[in-house]
Design a protein around this motif. Structure first.
Motif, PDB file in Angstrom:
ATOM      1  N   LYS A  38      24.002  34.790  21.572  1.00 15.55           N
ATOM      2  CA  LYS A  38      25.456  34.926  21.518  1.00 15.55           C
ATOM      3  C   LYS A  38      26.091  33.729  22.216  1.00 15.55           C
ATOM      4  CE  LYS A  38      25.860  38.816  23.696  1.00 15.55           C
ATOM      5  NZ  LYS A  38      24.483  39.133  24.097  1.00 15.55           N
ATOM      6  N   LYS A  39      27.374  33.565  21.963  1.00 16.86           N
ATOM      7  CA  LYS A  39      28.131  32.517  22.652  1.00 16.86           C
ATOM      8  C   LYS A  39      27.927  32.638  24.161  1.00 16.86           C
ATOM      9  CE  LYS A  39      33.040  31.641  23.628  1.00 16.86           C
ATOM     10  NZ  LYS A  39      32.995  30.233  24.027  1.00 16.86           N
ATOM     11  N   GLY A  40      27.566  31.537  24.774  1.00 20.27           N
ATOM     12  CA  GLY A  40      27.368  31.537  26.217  1.00 20.27           C
ATOM     13  C   GLY A  40      25.939  31.807  26.655  1.00 20.27           C
ATOM     14  N   ASP A  41      25.090  32.294  25.764  1.00 24.71           N
ATOM     15  CA  ASP A  41      23.692  32.530  26.129  1.00 24.71           C
ATOM     16  C   ASP A  41      22.965  31.212  26.363  1.00 24.71           C
ATOM     17  OD1 ASP A  41      23.990  35.230  25.864  1.00 24.71           O
ATOM     18  OD2 ASP A  41      22.977  35.380  23.916  1.00 24.71           O
ATOM     19  N   ILE A  42      22.160  31.201  27.407  1.00 23.53           N
ATOM     20  CA  ILE A  42      21.359  30.025  27.691  1.00 23.53           C
ATOM     21  C   ILE A  42      20.099  30.065  26.835  1.00 23.53           C
ATOM     22  CG2 ILE A  42      20.027  28.816  29.456  1.00 23.53           C
ATOM     23  CD1 ILE A  42      22.025  30.088  31.502  1.00 23.53           C
ATOM     24  N   ILE A  43      19.829  29.012  26.112  1.00 27.28           N
ATOM     25  CA  ILE A  43      18.635  28.979  25.256  1.00 27.28           C
ATOM     26  C   ILE A  43      17.436  28.490  26.059  1.00 27.28           C
ATOM     27  CG2 ILE A  43      17.621  27.990  23.164  1.00 27.28           C
ATOM     28  CD1 ILE A  43      20.447  28.029  21.958  1.00 27.28           C
ATOM     29  N   PHE A  44      17.613  27.416  26.816  1.00 26.70           N
ATOM     30  CA  PHE A  44      16.663  27.123  27.889  1.00 26.70           C
ATOM     31  C   PHE A  44      17.364  26.345  28.972  1.00 26.70           C
ATOM     32  CE2 PHE A  44      15.727  23.912  24.576  1.00 26.70           C
ATOM     33  CZ  PHE A  44      15.955  22.735  25.279  1.00 26.70           C
ATOM     34  N   LYS A  45      16.766  26.375  30.157  1.00 21.63           N
ATOM     35  CA  LYS A  45      17.490  25.903  31.327  1.00 21.63           C
ATOM     36  C   LYS A  45      16.790  24.745  32.012  1.00 21.63           C
ATOM     37  CE  LYS A  45      19.856  27.799  35.360  1.00 21.63           C
ATOM     38  NZ  LYS A  45      20.857  26.736  35.229  1.00 21.63           N
ATOM     39  N   GLN A  46      17.600  23.823  32.442  1.00 24.31           N
ATOM     40  CA  GLN A  46      17.131  22.679  33.214  1.00 24.31           C
ATOM     41  C   GLN A  46      16.330  23.151  34.428  1.00 24.31           C
ATOM     42  OE1 GLN A  46      20.514  20.496  34.576  1.00 24.31           O
ATOM     43  NE2 GLN A  46      19.340  18.962  35.685  1.00 24.31           N
ATOM     44  N   GLY A  47      15.226  22.507  34.685  1.00 27.00           N
ATOM     45  CA  GLY A  47      14.469  22.801  35.899  1.00 27.00           C
ATOM     46  C   GLY A  47      13.354  23.820  35.734  1.00 27.00           C
ATOM     47  N   VAL A  48      13.389  24.601  34.654  1.00 29.02           N
ATOM     48  CA  VAL A  48      12.316  25.586  34.504  1.00 29.02           C
ATOM     49  C   VAL A  48      11.197  25.016  33.637  1.00 29.02           C
ATOM     50  CG1 VAL A  48      14.027  27.446  34.713  1.00 29.02           C
ATOM     51  CG2 VAL A  48      13.116  26.834  32.461  1.00 29.02           C
ATOM     52  N   HIS A  64      23.314  20.172  28.184  1.00 30.08           N
ATOM     53  CA  HIS A  64      24.052  19.826  29.399  1.00 30.08           C
ATOM     54  C   HIS A  64      23.135  19.637  30.589  1.00 30.08           C
ATOM     55  CE1 HIS A  64      24.285  24.295  30.481  1.00 30.08           C
ATOM     56  NE2 HIS A  64      23.965  24.304  29.214  1.00 30.08           N
ATOM     57  N   ILE A  65      23.627  18.838  31.514  1.00 31.96           N
ATOM     58  CA  ILE A  65      22.855  18.491  32.698  1.00 31.96           C
ATOM     59  C   ILE A  65      23.715  18.714  33.928  1.00 31.96           C
ATOM     60  CG2 ILE A  65      21.755  16.598  33.949  1.00 31.96           C
ATOM     61  CD1 ILE A  65      20.954  15.398  31.291  1.00 31.96           C
ATOM     62  N   GLU A  66      23.144  19.424  34.875  1.00 37.09           N
ATOM     63  CA  GLU A  66      23.831  19.683  36.131  1.00 37.09           C
ATOM     64  C   GLU A  66      23.495  18.551  37.089  1.00 37.09           C
ATOM     65  OE1 GLU A  66      25.674  22.618  36.798  1.00 37.09           O
ATOM     66  OE2 GLU A  66      26.223  21.619  38.671  1.00 37.09           O
ATOM     67  N   GLU A  67      24.512  17.838  37.507  1.00 30.99           N
ATOM     68  CA  GLU A  67      24.284  16.712  38.409  1.00 30.99           C
ATOM     69  C   GLU A  67      25.074  16.917  39.686  1.00 30.99           C
ATOM     70  OE1 GLU A  67      22.596  13.939  38.757  1.00 30.99           O
ATOM     71  OE2 GLU A  67      21.362  14.350  36.992  1.00 30.99           O
ATOM     72  N   ASP A  90       6.436  15.887  26.831  1.00 32.78           N
ATOM     73  CA  ASP A  90       5.746  15.168  27.886  1.00 32.78           C
ATOM     74  C   ASP A  90       6.360  15.432  29.254  1.00 32.78           C
ATOM     75  OD1 ASP A  90       3.631  13.541  28.587  1.00 32.78           O
ATOM     76  OD2 ASP A  90       4.918  11.762  28.722  1.00 32.78           O
ATOM     77  N   GLU A  91       7.052  16.529  29.371  1.00 36.04           N
ATOM     78  CA  GLU A  91       7.693  16.856  30.638  1.00 36.04           C
ATOM     79  C   GLU A  91       7.251  18.251  31.045  1.00 36.04           C
ATOM     80  OE1 GLU A  91       9.851  15.060  32.447  1.00 36.04           O
ATOM     81  OE2 GLU A  91      10.159  13.384  31.063  1.00 36.04           O
ATOM     82  N   LYS A  92       6.970  18.428  32.322  1.00 37.80           N
ATOM     83  CA  LYS A  92       6.594  19.769  32.776  1.00 37.80           C
ATOM     84  C   LYS A  92       7.798  20.695  32.823  1.00 37.80           C
ATOM     85  CE  LYS A  92       2.431  19.803  35.596  1.00 37.80           C
ATOM     86  NZ  LYS A  92       2.037  18.442  36.000  1.00 37.80           N
ATOM     87  N   TYR A  93       8.936  20.150  33.313  1.00 38.64           N
ATOM     88  CA  TYR A  93      10.121  20.973  33.501  1.00 38.64           C
ATOM     89  C   TYR A  93      11.223  20.473  32.585  1.00 38.64           C
ATOM     90  CZ  TYR A  93       7.476  22.045  37.668  1.00 38.64           C
ATOM     91  OH  TYR A  93       6.481  22.411  38.526  1.00 38.64           O
ATOM     92  N   ASN A  94      12.067  21.378  32.175  1.00 38.32           N
ATOM     93  CA  ASN A  94      13.185  20.969  31.330  1.00 38.32           C
ATOM     94  C   ASN A  94      14.105  20.014  32.073  1.00 38.32           C
ATOM     95  OD1 ASN A  94      12.616  22.414  28.951  1.00 38.32           O
ATOM     96  ND2 ASN A  94      13.354  24.302  29.912  1.00 38.32           N
ATOM     97  N   ARG A  95      14.448  18.942  31.394  1.00 38.50           N
ATOM     98  CA  ARG A  95      15.313  17.934  32.001  1.00 38.50           C
ATOM     99  C   ARG A  95      16.772  18.190  31.678  1.00 38.50           C
ATOM    100  NH1 ARG A  95      12.298  13.450  33.583  1.00 38.50           N
ATOM    101  NH2 ARG A  95      14.279  12.799  34.463  1.00 38.50           N
ATOM    102  N   PHE A 181      35.325  20.597  27.357  1.00 38.99           N
ATOM    103  CA  PHE A 181      35.725  19.434  26.575  1.00 38.99           C
ATOM    104  C   PHE A 181      35.729  18.201  27.484  1.00 38.99           C
ATOM    105  CE2 PHE A 181      38.653  18.455  22.722  1.00 38.99           C
ATOM    106  CZ  PHE A 181      38.127  17.173  22.616  1.00 38.99           C
ATOM    107  N   GLY A 182      36.297  18.373  28.673  1.00 44.63           N
ATOM    108  CA  GLY A 182      36.315  17.289  29.643  1.00 44.63           C
ATOM    109  C   GLY A 182      34.912  16.871  30.069  1.00 44.63           C
ATOM    110  N   ASP A 183      34.042  17.863  30.281  1.00 43.48           N
ATOM    111  CA  ASP A 183      32.660  17.549  30.653  1.00 43.48           C
ATOM    112  C   ASP A 183      31.970  16.745  29.557  1.00 43.48           C
ATOM    113  OD1 ASP A 183      32.930  18.959  32.993  1.00 43.48           O
ATOM    114  OD2 ASP A 183      32.032  20.804  32.216  1.00 43.48           O
ATOM    115  N   TYR A 184      32.366  17.009  28.328  1.00 41.47           N
ATOM    116  CA  TYR A 184      31.728  16.353  27.198  1.00 41.47           C
ATOM    117  C   TYR A 184      32.147  14.889  27.072  1.00 41.47           C
ATOM    118  CZ  TYR A 184      30.511  15.364  22.325  1.00 41.47           C
ATOM    119  OH  TYR A 184      30.028  14.800  21.194  1.00 41.47           O
TER     120      TYR A 184
END
Length: 227
Positions: A38-48, A64-67, A90-95, A181-184
């Motif tokens: 659904k809208k807003g559902d996380i499909i996969f997350k950075q860091g996991v 998106h990337i949390e910085e 080639d990455e262990k964790y999601n970037r 929109f601004g983040d984009y």
DNA sequence: GCATTAACCACAG
DNA sequence: CTGTGGTTAATGC
């Protein structure tokens, strides 16, 4: 929520998957789960830990990337498209994270099966490389526009992108908030509001809450170019 | 100097 | 969550 997909008959086959033979499609089918978001559902997350390739069959998502400086939306795309190749191969964790911006439907594929296809099936691998190349070229374009266009130019570009490549309509309901929109486009939510209402007053677009209609496409293209 | 651009803050629907 | 106004800092004539 879970369906056992019939990969052979899939309407949303990727250009790579079209080159799989029936045996391989059977293998894919056994390793693959289909999930609705659904809208807003996380499909996969950075860091996991990442252990799957996600293939978005339909729907719209944001990468998106949390910085330290806050949240940045790196890419907005619609299905059909692979979501996790750079962060799984080639990455262990999601970037980066991917979140549904609208209803979405995706197949989760085991990395081992996917890797096997790439190694054994040259045509499959070729199509994957083509997709990765396109993505890189697109990112070059995004990068250029970010560093050399002003906020009006970037907003004009984003509006044209939404209209032409995401919604394929001149009128569309933008499910992103002004903040997203601004983040984009790398600006503040206030600037987004201000510039959108400026375009509205100038008759370039028509705004009704989340609904945006592009009235004067020529003008928008001009702003994209000169901004 | 003066103008432009955009971020940050605050406040109101 | 949005829109708007005021203020401020940086940058370019």
């Amino acid at each position: 929520m879970f369906n056992s997909p019939a990969c052979i008959n899939c309407q949303f086959k990727s250009s790579a998957t079209k080159f799989l033979n029936n045996d391989e499609l059977g293998t894919l089918e056994r390793s693959c789960a289909e999930i609705e978001f659904k809208k807003g559902d996380i499909i996969f997350k950075q860091g996991v830990l990442s252990s799957n390739i996600v293939y978005l069959k339909s729907g719209i998502v944001k990468f998106h990337i949390e910085e330290i400086g806050g949240e940045k939306i790196v890419k907005i795309a619609k299905g059909p498209i692979y979501l996790g190749i750079p962060t799984t191969f080639d990455e262990k964790y999601n970037r980066y994270s991917v979140t549904a911006v609208d209803k979405a439907s995706a197949c989760i594929i085991g990395i081992d099966v996917f890797r096997q296809f790439v190694q054994d099936n040259g045509k499959f691998a070729y199509e994957i490389i083509v997709e990765l190349c396109r993505n890189e070229i697109n990112l070059f374009g995004k990068y250029i526009s970010r560093v050399q266009k002003n906020a009006r130019g970037r907003i004009a570009e984003a509006l044209l992108f939404f209209s032409e490549e995401i919604y394929n309509k001149t009128t569309f309901k933008l499910t992103l908030t002004r903040n997203e929109f601004g983040d984009y486009i790398d600006t503040s939510r206030e600037s987004v509001s201000r510039i959108l209402s400026e375009f509205n007053i100038d008759g370039i677009i028509k705004i009704d809450g989340k609904k945006i209609e592009i009235i004067n496409k020529k003008q928008l293209e001009l702003i994209r170019k000169t901004g």
